[in-house]
Design a protein around this motif. Structure first.
Motif, PDB file in Angstrom:
ATOM      1  N   ASP A  13       0.827  -1.208   0.000  1.00  0.00           N
ATOM      2  CA  ASP A  13       0.000   0.000   0.000  1.00  0.00           C
ATOM      3  C   ASP A  13       0.861   1.258   0.000  1.00  0.00           C
ATOM      4  OD1 ASP A  13      -1.963  -1.854   0.237  1.00  0.00           O
ATOM      5  OD2 ASP A  13      -2.808  -1.089   2.108  1.00  0.00           O
ATOM      6  N   GLY A  14       1.928   1.238   0.811  1.00  0.00           N
ATOM      7  CA  GLY A  14       2.788   2.416   0.919  1.00  0.00           C
ATOM      8  C   GLY A  14       3.381   2.800  -0.415  1.00  0.00           C
ATOM      9  N   SER A  15       3.829   1.804  -1.168  1.00  0.00           N
ATOM     10  CA  SER A  15       4.481   2.122  -2.453  1.00  0.00           C
ATOM     11  C   SER A  15       3.453   2.611  -3.480  1.00  0.00           C
ATOM     12  CB  SER A  15       5.260   0.911  -2.971  1.00  0.00           C
ATOM     13  OG  SER A  15       4.409  -0.205  -3.136  1.00  0.00           O
ATOM     14  N   PHE A  16       2.268   1.996  -3.498  1.00  0.00           N
ATOM     15  CA  PHE A  16       1.233   2.488  -4.431  1.00  0.00           C
ATOM     16  C   PHE A  16       0.795   3.906  -4.057  1.00  0.00           C
ATOM     17  CE2 PHE A  16       0.119  -2.106  -5.423  1.00  0.00           C
ATOM     18  CZ  PHE A  16       0.514  -2.037  -6.747  1.00  0.00           C
ATOM     19  N   LEU A  17       0.660   4.154  -2.752  1.00  0.00           N
ATOM     20  CA  LEU A  17       0.225   5.483  -2.319  1.00  0.00           C
ATOM     21  C   LEU A  17       1.299   6.522  -2.661  1.00  0.00           C
ATOM     22  CD1 LEU A  17      -1.835   7.280  -0.808  1.00  0.00           C
ATOM     23  CD2 LEU A  17      -0.562   6.793   1.285  1.00  0.00           C
ATOM     24  N   ALA A  18       2.572   6.161  -2.466  1.00  0.00           N
ATOM     25  CA  ALA A  18       3.657   7.097  -2.793  1.00  0.00           C
ATOM     26  C   ALA A  18       3.584   7.480  -4.274  1.00  0.00           C
ATOM     27  CB  ALA A  18       5.005   6.457  -2.458  1.00  0.00           C
ATOM     28  N   GLU A  19       3.392   6.479  -5.134  1.00  0.00           N
ATOM     29  CA  GLU A  19       3.302   6.765  -6.576  1.00  0.00           C
ATOM     30  C   GLU A  19       2.111   7.683  -6.859  1.00  0.00           C
ATOM     31  OE1 GLU A  19       3.155   2.948  -8.531  1.00  0.00           O
ATOM     32  OE2 GLU A  19       5.172   2.444  -7.818  1.00  0.00           O
ATOM     33  N   PHE A  20       0.989   7.394  -6.209  1.00  0.00           N
ATOM     34  CA  PHE A  20      -0.222   8.189  -6.446  1.00  0.00           C
ATOM     35  C   PHE A  20      -0.016   9.640  -5.990  1.00  0.00           C
ATOM     36  CE2 PHE A  20      -4.392   9.732  -4.954  1.00  0.00           C
ATOM     37  CZ  PHE A  20      -5.055   9.731  -6.167  1.00  0.00           C
ATOM     38  N   LEU A  21       0.579   9.830  -4.811  1.00  0.00           N
ATOM     39  CA  LEU A  21       0.762  11.192  -4.301  1.00  0.00           C
ATOM     40  C   LEU A  21       1.806  11.950  -5.125  1.00  0.00           C
ATOM     41  CD1 LEU A  21       0.594  10.630  -0.415  1.00  0.00           C
ATOM     42  CD2 LEU A  21      -1.202  11.484  -1.929  1.00  0.00           C
ATOM     43  N   LEU A  22       2.812  11.240  -5.621  1.00  0.00           N
ATOM     44  CA  LEU A  22       3.783  11.907  -6.508  1.00  0.00           C
ATOM     45  C   LEU A  22       3.076  12.411  -7.761  1.00  0.00           C
ATOM     46  CD1 LEU A  22       6.875   9.483  -6.262  1.00  0.00           C
ATOM     47  CD2 LEU A  22       6.785  11.856  -5.444  1.00  0.00           C
ATOM     48  N   SER A  23       2.124  11.608  -8.266  1.00  0.00           N
ATOM     49  CA  SER A  23       1.381  12.023  -9.471  1.00  0.00           C
ATOM     50  C   SER A  23       0.503  13.234  -9.173  1.00  0.00           C
ATOM     51  CB  SER A  23       0.533  10.867 -10.020  1.00  0.00           C
ATOM     52  OG  SER A  23      -0.645  10.717  -9.229  1.00  0.00           O
ATOM     53  N   LYS A  24       0.212  13.474  -7.896  1.00  0.00           N
ATOM     54  CA  LYS A  24      -0.572  14.651  -7.481  1.00  0.00           C
ATOM     55  C   LYS A  24       0.352  15.782  -7.045  1.00  0.00           C
ATOM     56  CE  LYS A  24      -4.948  13.043  -7.208  1.00  0.00           C
ATOM     57  NZ  LYS A  24      -5.775  13.626  -8.223  1.00  0.00           N
ATOM     58  N   ASN A  25       1.637  15.613  -7.353  1.00  0.00           N
ATOM     59  CA  ASN A  25       2.622  16.658  -7.076  1.00  0.00           C
ATOM     60  C   ASN A  25       2.928  16.874  -5.591  1.00  0.00           C
ATOM     61  OD1 ASN A  25       4.389  18.148  -8.442  1.00  0.00           O
ATOM     62  ND2 ASN A  25       3.112  20.007  -8.529  1.00  0.00           N
ATOM     63  N   TYR A  26       2.799  15.853  -4.783  1.00  0.00           N
ATOM     64  CA  TYR A  26       3.169  15.940  -3.369  1.00  0.00           C
ATOM     65  C   TYR A  26       4.668  15.747  -3.205  1.00  0.00           C
ATOM     66  CZ  TYR A  26      -1.497  15.484  -1.148  1.00  0.00           C
ATOM     67  OH  TYR A  26      -2.774  15.679  -0.692  1.00  0.00           O
TER      68      TYR A  26
END
Ligand code: GDD
Length: 335
Positions: A13-26
């Motif tokens: 979950d952590g790795s998928f969430l990291a990818e998702f938040l990076l795509s949202k410019n976090y």
């Protein structure tokens, strides 16, 4: 740019969430134990994230991290997540799953009161559920050391929300799987074994309770739900689930079919076998070693609240997920 701290960033979950938040410019910062910082799950984003070595069970390191970073959002995905292991290691399970989230909540309260907090809660808090499907209102009575530890955290989230005004939400997560799932969990154990059998690397697979039913969704869909919970005006608890229960036996059927093998079942109890319809060879056996002292035979969640209030949508169906997992394991093993 918003800052997010993800505990357990190297996990599924952590790795998928990291990818998702990076795509949202976090800006994404991960807290991970030293042994997990080189996980292949985060290999492809290693240069885009910052990793801090630490452990949620260690209050001083959590307090310092929260004080130094003052993140906009914290997602607590660090856990001893294998339910079966919680009987062998109840104390470690409690330190990580019960006290870890409290260490974060207390750090937010003391050092960063504007930080929003997400806690990965679980359907295991329902124990043997009184309602079906389970909702946010279903009575809570866990029956595993894992579920009991998670319940402590679940109630502490509510306590910090109500008494200290911390923005803290629990996702009551039903099972969610993917190509990144650890091989000790039944779905990945099956997809990996099916691929191994197909390639002639394994004779058969041994499983525990074939009648157990779980509500299995696709993990990348679930991390979007976590994000949505922290974008609301008010913090609250939400079930993330598909609403469809599937037995372990049926998971096997679909996984083997993805590799072109049709199973038929013979016998019952410990003598039950999954047999290749074409060749007559036994491919699935029951081994009591994988039974648990106690567990719920059926979890199924009602995701309506998340769908209506968060506008949460799932993009990958159960069948597509199983297909992805088996094909991924076939590719991996061929390499
Ligand atoms: N692991 C495993 N191995 N489980 C088996 C096996 C086997 O050989 N045979 C049957 N099962 C059954 C288990 O008894 C259980 O009923 C079901 O398959 C699922 O087991 P797991 O995949 O280990 O997952 P879990 O349901 O115990 O827990 C997962 O989901 C929870 C709810 O989201 C974990 O991800 C937990 O951390 C999470 O809270």
């Amino acid at each position: 740019m918003k800052k997010a701290l993800i505990t357990g960033i190297a996990g599924q979950d952590g790795s998928f969430l990291a990818e998702f938040l990076l795509s949202k410019n976090y800006e994404v910062i991960g807290l991970a134990k030293k042994e997990f910082t080189t996980s292949e799950n985060i290999e492809n984003i290693q240069d885009k994230i910052k990793i801090i070595n630490g452990d949620v069970a260690d209050f001083d390191s959590v307090l310092k991290t929260v004080k130094d970073i003052k993140p906009d959002e914290i997602y607590n995905l660090a856990a001893q997540s294998f339910v079966a292991d919680s009987w062998n290691n109840p104390s470690i399970t409690a330190q990580c799953n019960a006290l870890g989230p409290v260490n974060i909540l207390e750090s937010i309260k003391r050092e960063s009161p504007n930080t929003k907090f997400f806690q990965a809660s679980t359907c295991e808090i329902f124990g043997k559920p009184k309602d079906s499907p389970q909702t946010e209102e279903t009575a809570i009575h866990p029956i595993t050391p894992y579920g009991i530890a998670k319940l402590y955290a679940h109630l502490m989230v509510e306590t910090y929300r109500k008494n200290y005004g911390v923005f803290a939400s629990c996702g009551i997560l039903f099972n969610h799987e993917s190509e990144r799932r650890g091989k000790q969990f039944v779905t990945r154990k099956i997809s990996n074994s099916v691929a191994s059998i197909k390639l002639g690397l394994l004779d058969h697979i041994e499983l525990g309770n074939l009648n157990s039913q779980r509500d299995w969704g696709y993990a990348p869909d679930y991390v979007k739900g976590m994000y949505l919970m922290l974008q609301q005006e008010k913090s609250d608890d939400f079930i993330l689930a598909t609403g469809k229960p599937v037995k372990v036996r049926d998971f096997c059927n679909i996984a083997f079919l993805s590799a072109g093998i049709e199973l038929e079942w013979e016998g019952s109890g410990l003598e039950e076998k999954g047999i290749d319809k074409k060749t007559g060879k036994t491919l699935v056996k029951v081994n009591p070693k994988f039974f648990r002292p106690t567990e719920s035979n059926i979890y199924v969640g009602n995701p309506q609240k998340a769908e209506t209030q968060l506008n949460w949508k799932r993009e990958v169906s159960f069948e597509q997920m199983v297909e992805k997992m088996v094909q991924h394991d076939l590719e991996l093993l061929k390499k």
